[in-house]
Design an enzyme around this catalytic site. Structure first.
Site, PDB file in Angstrom:
ATOM      1  CD  GLU A   8      -2.699   1.108   2.612  1.00  0.00           C
ATOM      2  OE1 GLU A   8      -3.722   1.802   2.668  1.00  0.00           O
ATOM      3  OE2 GLU A   8      -2.330   0.386   3.555  1.00  0.00           O
ATOM      4  CE  LYS A  12      -7.641   1.403   3.179  1.00  0.00           C
ATOM      5  NZ  LYS A  12      -6.393   1.737   3.910  1.00  0.00           N
ATOM      6  CB  CYS A  16      -4.821  -1.610   3.987  1.00  0.00           C
ATOM      7  SG  CYS A  16      -3.991  -1.763   5.601  1.00  0.00           S
TER       8      CYS A  16
END
Length: 284
Positions: A41, A114, A151
């Site tokens: 990330e 994300k 994540c």
């Protein structure tokens, strides 16, 4: 049977150095036979979300932009698929935590933003990132159908399911997760939860799951590394060390997924007529 590579790195202070490191690692991974390569990330920056600081927005870049153009040229040169996660500037005051996917001929296939944004001590992401607005995606690449989630997304079974339902055979999770002071007694439990939930996604969706974490210490945060690959039974078939950079390789047999889904038909037996309450924040 594509060979994948996960690039687990310590972050440098400067974007130029991080890009140099990533480029060198991608070249090394390709030389090692990798056909699909994924970064951690925010691979071009340190994990600046440890604090709230408006100056950090200066590190954001347009995606696609100059950095992704370099990656496209690199993918074409090496004949590899690249999934790279970075800090996207969409407009003034509008930023995303974003991954791009580039095919083995250098074609820019698109981005994933994300969706789930955490807010915890040492992980001040809601200050920096706007939640994604593109939904969950599968990218058809030369070497397989892949999905990229980022994540905090890795804790949500809905994200894995919806990405698999788009056709993804491999789920990649670029990650920056670690420990902060005061959590020492929870280290083992936290890591166990992180790995277990993702192995569960692999089982429930009959696909491969590849989590690529950063390592090293930044400020008071120690990233725990241990990038791993789980197969469709949830077995960990490759795992990186906790404390040092690593290129983690795994050979994935995508042909077995069809047969596996026939004997463990989770998609067949889903009761979609009963799932409407999932669109509510909480039960009644």
């Amino acid at each position: 049977m594509p060979r994948i590579a996960l690039i687990q790195q310590e972050a440098a202070a400067l974007a130029a150095e991080n890009k140099r490191q990533q480029t060198a690692a991608i070249r090394e991974a390709a030389a090692g036979g990798a056909q699909i390569i994924c970064t951690q990330e925010m691979c071009t920056t340190p994990y600046f979300c440890r604090t709230q600081d408006c100056e950090q927005f200066d590190a954001a870049e347009p995606i696609p932009g100059p950095w992704t153009e370099e990656l496209c040229a690199l993918a074409a040169e090496l004949g590899v698929v690249i999934a790279a996660a970075g800090f996207e500037k969409r407009a003034a005051g509008l930023y995303h935590n974003t991954a791009c996917v580039i095919d083995a001929d250098g074609a820019f296939l698109g981005i994933y933003r994300k969706m789930h944004i955490p807010q915890d001590p040492g992980f001040e992401e809601k200050f920096y990132f706007t939640p994604g607005d593109l939904g969950y995606k599968c990218f058809e690449t030369r070497h397989g159908r892949i999905g990229v989630l980022i994540c905090w997304d890795q804790w949500f079974p809905e994200a894995a399911r919806l990405t698999a339902m788009q056709g993804a055979e491999i789920l990649f999770y670029p990650t920056a997760i670690g420990w902060i002071p005061g959590e020492e007694k929870l280290h083992s439990a936290q890591h166990c939860a992180w790995e277990t939930v993702q192995r569960g996604h692999a089982v429930a969706n009959a696909c491969y799951v590849c989590a690529v974490n950063r390592c090293g210490s930044e400020g008071e945060t120690t990233f725990w590394g241990q990038s791993f690959v789980a197969d469709h039974y949830g077995r960990v078939i490759a795992k990186a060390p906790a404390e040092k950079p690593c290129i983690l390789y795994a050979d994935l047999d995508l042909q077995v997924l069809e047969a596996h889904r026939r004997i463990w038909p989770f998609f067949r037996d889903r009761r979609v007529d009963s799932y409407a309450p999932l669109t509510e924040l909480w039960g009644k």
